[in-house]
Design a protein around this motif. Structure first.
Motif, PDB file in Angstrom:
ATOM      1  N   THR A 195       0.902  -1.277   0.064  1.00 54.60           N
ATOM      2  CA  THR A 195      -0.041  -0.115  -0.189  1.00 54.60           C
ATOM      3  C   THR A 195       0.889   1.118  -0.094  1.00 54.60           C
ATOM      4  OG1 THR A 195      -1.490  -1.174   1.243  1.00 54.60           O
ATOM      5  CG2 THR A 195      -1.919   1.247   1.202  1.00 54.60           C
ATOM      6  N   TYR A 196       0.548   2.258  -0.710  1.00 59.85           N
ATOM      7  CA  TYR A 196       1.097   3.637  -0.698  1.00 59.85           C
ATOM      8  C   TYR A 196       0.085   4.247   0.289  1.00 59.85           C
ATOM      9  CZ  TYR A 196       2.544   8.280  -1.465  1.00 59.85           C
ATOM     10  OH  TYR A 196       2.947   9.640  -1.264  1.00 59.85           O
ATOM     11  N   ILE A 197       0.927   4.878   1.515  1.00 62.74           N
ATOM     12  CA  ILE A 197       0.088   5.751   2.536  1.00 62.74           C
ATOM     13  C   ILE A 197       0.678   6.926   2.266  1.00 62.74           C
ATOM     14  CG2 ILE A 197      -0.150   5.804   4.927  1.00 62.74           C
ATOM     15  CD1 ILE A 197       0.734   2.600   4.952  1.00 62.74           C
ATOM     16  N   LEU A 198      -0.209   8.106   2.566  1.00 59.29           N
ATOM     17  CA  LEU A 198       0.152   9.417   2.659  1.00 59.29           C
ATOM     18  C   LEU A 198      -0.988  10.067   3.452  1.00 59.29           C
ATOM     19  CD1 LEU A 198       2.103  11.604   1.805  1.00 59.29           C
ATOM     20  CD2 LEU A 198       0.395  12.197  -0.053  1.00 59.29           C
ATOM     21  N   PHE A 199      -0.541  10.528   4.604  1.00 59.07           N
ATOM     22  CA  PHE A 199      -1.785  11.275   5.387  1.00 59.07           C
ATOM     23  C   PHE A 199      -1.722  12.786   4.816  1.00 59.07           C
ATOM     24  CE2 PHE A 199      -0.188   8.590   9.413  1.00 59.07           C
ATOM     25  CZ  PHE A 199      -0.867   7.458   8.725  1.00 59.07           C
ATOM     26  N   GLN A 200      -3.078  13.004   4.791  1.00 58.90           N
ATOM     27  CA  GLN A 200      -3.368  14.462   4.459  1.00 58.90           C
ATOM     28  C   GLN A 200      -2.995  15.545   5.511  1.00 58.90           C
ATOM     29  OE1 GLN A 200      -4.295  15.459   1.600  1.00 58.90           O
ATOM     30  NE2 GLN A 200      -4.543  17.712   2.024  1.00 58.90           N
ATOM     31  N   GLU A 201      -3.086  15.193   6.763  1.00 55.83           N
ATOM     32  CA  GLU A 201      -2.733  15.954   7.902  1.00 55.83           C
ATOM     33  C   GLU A 201      -3.985  16.844   7.983  1.00 55.83           C
ATOM     34  OE1 GLU A 201      -0.259  14.607   8.812  1.00 55.83           O
ATOM     35  OE2 GLU A 201       1.292  14.252   7.362  1.00 55.83           O
ATOM     36  N   THR A 202      -4.306  17.626   7.094  1.00 57.30           N
ATOM     37  CA  THR A 202      -5.620  18.376   7.412  1.00 57.30           C
ATOM     38  C   THR A 202      -6.181  18.686   5.758  1.00 57.30           C
ATOM     39  OG1 THR A 202      -6.667  20.435   8.125  1.00 57.30           O
ATOM     40  CG2 THR A 202      -4.481  20.647   7.613  1.00 57.30           C
ATOM     41  N   TYR A 203      -7.439  18.424   5.913  1.00 59.57           N
ATOM     42  CA  TYR A 203      -8.177  18.976   4.609  1.00 59.57           C
ATOM     43  C   TYR A 203      -8.579  20.159   4.420  1.00 59.57           C
ATOM     44  CZ  TYR A 203      -8.335  14.148   3.398  1.00 59.57           C
ATOM     45  OH  TYR A 203      -7.914  12.676   2.882  1.00 59.57           O
ATOM     46  N   HIS A 204      -8.475  21.006   5.651  1.00 63.24           N
ATOM     47  CA  HIS A 204      -8.692  22.481   5.530  1.00 63.24           C
ATOM     48  C   HIS A 204      -7.549  23.324   4.811  1.00 63.24           C
ATOM     49  CE1 HIS A 204      -9.656  26.432   6.917  1.00 63.24           C
ATOM     50  NE2 HIS A 204     -10.709  26.157   7.464  1.00 63.24           N
ATOM     51  N   LYS A 205      -7.908  23.726   3.597  1.00 64.43           N
ATOM     52  CA  LYS A 205      -6.691  24.290   3.026  1.00 64.43           C
ATOM     53  C   LYS A 205      -5.757  25.574   3.669  1.00 64.43           C
ATOM     54  CE  LYS A 205      -5.338  26.412  -1.277  1.00 64.43           C
ATOM     55  NZ  LYS A 205      -5.782  27.063  -2.858  1.00 64.43           N
TER      56      LYS A 205
END
Length: 472
Positions: A195-205
């Motif tokens: 799996t390639y995993i990447l956390f967005q951290e926050t979706y609030h731009k």
């Protein structure tokens, strides 16, 4: 405008749509009739929209919340049974050019010990992990095109897969590295990652840009659109996640589910996994300085509502969480956990000196892998080291089709028992081995097809006699 089929980050993660969703959820948080309607829909096991799930998350009615928790636990059993998959993180390098204010690897931190493992050091760490019993790793590295280029990551993957020590082998390498190009994702796919995993951290731009003031990670769109590039590069198992505590949790929850809906709408395959990390203390990071932290009750509610909204998705909780917190959410939807983890660069082969702290965050659950496995079995869970789907090509839409039809258990349950037997034979303490052998005998009776049960029994005996790596 909100468009889940768009490839533009600000259209498939629409700020206005999230605000509208949160207003709708707030207005209906005590609307018993609507909540009942949503719960009934969720019982069909086909998931919920981000708006419907947000209503459940906002629900304040105790009797309805009890129904939500019970349904989440039942859905988890329906799709994943009583299996819990084990993995460990392996940090390759903490060199990083970004300025993320919540991470001690940020470029301005001049006192953290900067480390990058050589291939010989990677080998020693992997042998130590194999000697613990691990079969699945998630490799991590800071973003630094000079110190951690894609060629270095690929070399490490090749090294990891090439190490066979005693009866040990790493059978699946998941990758958690910075957003990159289609070409580089293609190289990762060709290297045989899981799996390639990447956390967005926050979706609030707006918050995202403030939290990432410098470095390539500052680019919100490039980061948020990474999964689409990964899919284009041939990687069909991707893992989402946000770092709860950076922004309002209800906003993050809606954005996370919108991202899952986007992947389904564009690629026909939702996220293979969703992780739910909370911000934790680290070298120069004080979590109390972030005002959006969430308590254990909210954390449990988030896990339950994600499980209901995306029933097919694996859910991961790491050693950021305490034993008590992990125990609570295991019942509500978690299907993968780490065990015996180190968040420093290295540290498995021999402990890192206290004067050379290179950890990304403090570990809350410090138990050994054997202690974690024993604990899982005392609660009736089957610890699983299975990697069969990935190695048999059951990834992406093929995995999802089996999972959504609940047919995946026909493979996963027997495979879990066989990989557990490997662990018990090769690595377990006497007490854990005794407990595990009794659990296997009990679970054999839960294999519905007699022929499969006979094959598993034969293979369990072969494992006892030295054979390894059986799988359905």
């Amino acid at each position: 405008m909100y468009n889940p089929k768009s490839l533009k980050a600000e259209e498939f993660i629409s700020h206005d749509e999230i605000l509208s969703t949160l207003a709708y959820a707030e207005a209906n948080r005590n609307n018993a009739a609507l909540i009942d309607e949503i719960i009934e829909k969720a019982k069909q096991r086909n998931g919920l929209s981000h708006r419907e799930a947000s209503v459940l998350l906002a629900c304040e009615l105790p009797e309805k919340n009890a129904e939500i928790y019970a349904l989440a636990e039942q859905i988890k059993k329906d799709f994943y049974g009583n299996r819990i998959v084990l993995f460990a993180p392996l940090y390759l390098s903490n060199y990083c050019v970004n300025g993320c204010v919540y991470c001690p690897y940020h470029a301005k931190n001049k006192h953290i010990a900067r480390k990058k493992m050589t291939q010989d050091e990677v080998r020693r760490e992997v042998i130590a992990l194999q000697d613990m019993g691990h079969k699945r790793l998630a490799i991590e590295a800071g973003e630094d095109p000079v110190n951690n280029p894609i060629e270095y990551i690929l070399e490490c993957i090749d090294t990891i897969y090439g190490i066979k020590h005693k009866n040990g082998a790493i059978r699946r390498v998941n990758v958690n590295i910075a957003a990159t190009t289609v070409e580089n994702y293609r190289k990762l796919h060709e290297a045989g990652i899981g799996t390639y995993i990447l956390f967005q951290e926050t979706y609030h731009k707006e918050s995202y840009e403030k939290l990432h003031p410098t470095g390539p990670k500052h680019n919100y769109a490039y980061h948020t659109e990474a999964m689409d590039r990964a899919m284009e590069g041939g990687i069909d198992d991707v893992g989402l996640g946000v770092l709860f505590g950076l922004e309002m949790y209800k906003y993050e929850f809606a954005g996370l589910l919108m991202h899952a809906e986007h992947l389904e709408a564009v690629h026909g395959v939702g996220p293979h996994t969703i992780s739910v990390p909370r911000i934790r203390a680290a070298d120069d990071i004080d979590p109390s300085s972030f005002e959006n932290g969430i308590d254990d009750d909210i954390f449990a509610k988030i896990v339950a509502c994600i499980r209901i909204a995306v029933p097919y998705t694996g859910m991961i909780v790491s050693t950021r969480e305490s034993q008590a917190s992990r125990e609570r959410v295991l019942h509500l939807g978690i299907s993968q956990i780490s065990g015996g983890s180190k968040t420093s660069v290295g540290g498995y082969a021999e402990p890192e000196p206290e004067t050379e702290n290179s950890a990304q965050f403090d570990v809350s659950d410090t138990r050994t892998l054997d202690e974690v496995i024993n604990w899982l079995m005392t609660m009736g869970y089957i610890p699983s080291f299975c990697t069969a789907c990935y190695r048999e090509g059951r990834t992406g839409d093929r995995f999802m089709a089996l999972c959504k039809s609940k047919q995946i258990q026909n493979c996963c349950h027997p495979n879990a028992l066989m990989t557990l037997k490997e662990y018990l034979t090769d690595y377990a303490s006497p007490a854990t081995r005794e407990l595990g052998l009794a659990l296997i005998q009990k679970e054999l009776q839960n294999i519905p097809r007699e022929k499969v049960r006979e094959i598993v029994s034969e293979r369990l005996t072969k494992i006892e006699n030295g054979d390894r790596d059986f799988r359905f």
